[in-house]
Design an enzyme around this catalytic site. Sequence first.
Site, PDB file in Angstrom:
ATOM      1  CB  VAL A   1      -0.867  -0.109   0.953  1.00 54.51           C
ATOM      2  CG1 VAL A   1      -1.873   1.516   1.170  1.00 54.51           C
ATOM      3  CG2 VAL A   1      -2.091  -1.444   0.961  1.00 54.51           C
TER       4      VAL A   1
ATOM      5  CB  SER B   1       0.011   1.407  -4.161  1.00 53.84           C
ATOM      6  OG  SER B   1      -0.124   2.167  -2.799  1.00 53.84           O
ATOM      7  CD  GLU B   2      -1.910   5.496  -0.977  1.00 56.59           C
ATOM      8  OE1 GLU B   2      -2.028   7.089  -0.235  1.00 56.59           O
ATOM      9  OE2 GLU B   2      -2.733   5.195  -1.303  1.00 56.59           O
ATOM     10  CB  ILE B   3       5.509   6.395  -2.267  1.00 51.65           C
ATOM     11  CG1 ILE B   3       5.356   6.459  -0.841  1.00 51.65           C
ATOM     12  CG2 ILE B   3       6.318   6.863  -3.012  1.00 51.65           C
ATOM     13  CD1 ILE B   3       6.818   5.949  -0.182  1.00 51.65           C
TER      14      ILE B   3
ATOM     15  CE1 TYR C   1      -4.621   9.443   1.180  1.00 49.26           C
ATOM     16  CE2 TYR C   1      -6.811   8.821   0.557  1.00 49.26           C
ATOM     17  CZ  TYR C   1      -5.100   8.385   0.040  1.00 49.26           C
ATOM     18  OH  TYR C   1      -4.719   8.627  -1.136  1.00 49.26           O
TER      19      TYR C   1
END
Length: 291
Positions: free
Chosen positions: A47, A50-52, A150
Site C-alpha cells: 500500500v 502505491s501511495e508514494i 486522508y
Amino acid sequence: MPLTQDACPVWPCDDPDRDAFIAQVRMQGARLYRDLPWRNLDDPYAVLVSEIMLQQTQVARVGRFWERFLARFPTLDALASAGTADVLEMWQGLGYNRRALALKKTADVCAAERGGTLPDTAEELQALPGIGPATAAGVVAFAFNRPSLYLETNVRTVFLHELYPDCEGVSDKQLVPLVADTCPPDDARAWYYALLDYGAHLKTQVANPSRRSAHYTRQSAFEGSRRQKRAELVRVVLAAPGITADELAVRLDEFERAGARDGVDAVIFDSIVADLVSEGFFRRDGDVFLP
C-alpha cells in the site's frame, strides 16, 4: 459571483446534509468503482508503494510500475537489501526520483529498527523519510482499515464539489473537520476508495473543483525544466556507469538541443550534478560518475 471563503458554509450543511453527503459518496463510489491492483490489500508495504507512486502521477501510469517494483522488491527487507541504483532503475519512467530514494531510506530504517515492518499509526509513519500526512493516513486507512484523516486531491475534489460548489479559496482547515467527521470507524478503506473513485470521475466531467482550494497550485511545465534535466542525468548515469563529467555534460547538452532548447551552460550543469550527488542519486569518483 463566487462566495469568499468566509461566506462559505461550515459543517453541518443544510444542502446536502451530512447523511445525504455520505449517501451520495457511497452511491457514486459503487457506480464508479475502479478495479485497481493495490486495492483491498492488507500489506502495508504494498500500500505504501502505491501511495508514494500515486503522488503527482496518474493512476493509469502507476499500475505497471507498481507490479514491476513489487516483483523486484516484494518486501521492505528486499528493498533495504537492494542497491540504490537498482531502485532508481526500477523507478525510471515514473518521474520524481526523490520518491524512490525516500522509499529506499524508509525501507532501510524499518529493516534496521523495526524488523522489516512498517508502523501502524499515522504519527509513526510520518516520522519515516518521505511520508507526509496524506501518505501516512492512506496506509492507515487502506492497509489497516482504520479511521484516518486522508485529505488528498481527489478527496478534496469531492468535498469542494458537493459542499462548496460556489466558493473560492476554500482552505484545508475548513475541510479537515468534515473529512474527520465523515470517516466511519469500521470501514475507512471502502469510504476513502469511494471518495477517490468519485473524485477521479468528477475531474473528467467538470472543471476541476480542486482548483477552488486555497492550496491549489498548477504544476510547473516539465519540458525544459530543471527537474527534467535532473531526471535525464540520473537516467544517463544509470545507463552508462563510469561516464566522465565532460561526456555527461555533452549528453545533457545533446538532450536539450534535441528538444529544440538551448544547450546547458557549465554553471547550471555543475549545480544540478552537485545536487544529485549530495542527495545520493549517484556518486562522483574523481572525474567519473557511478550509480
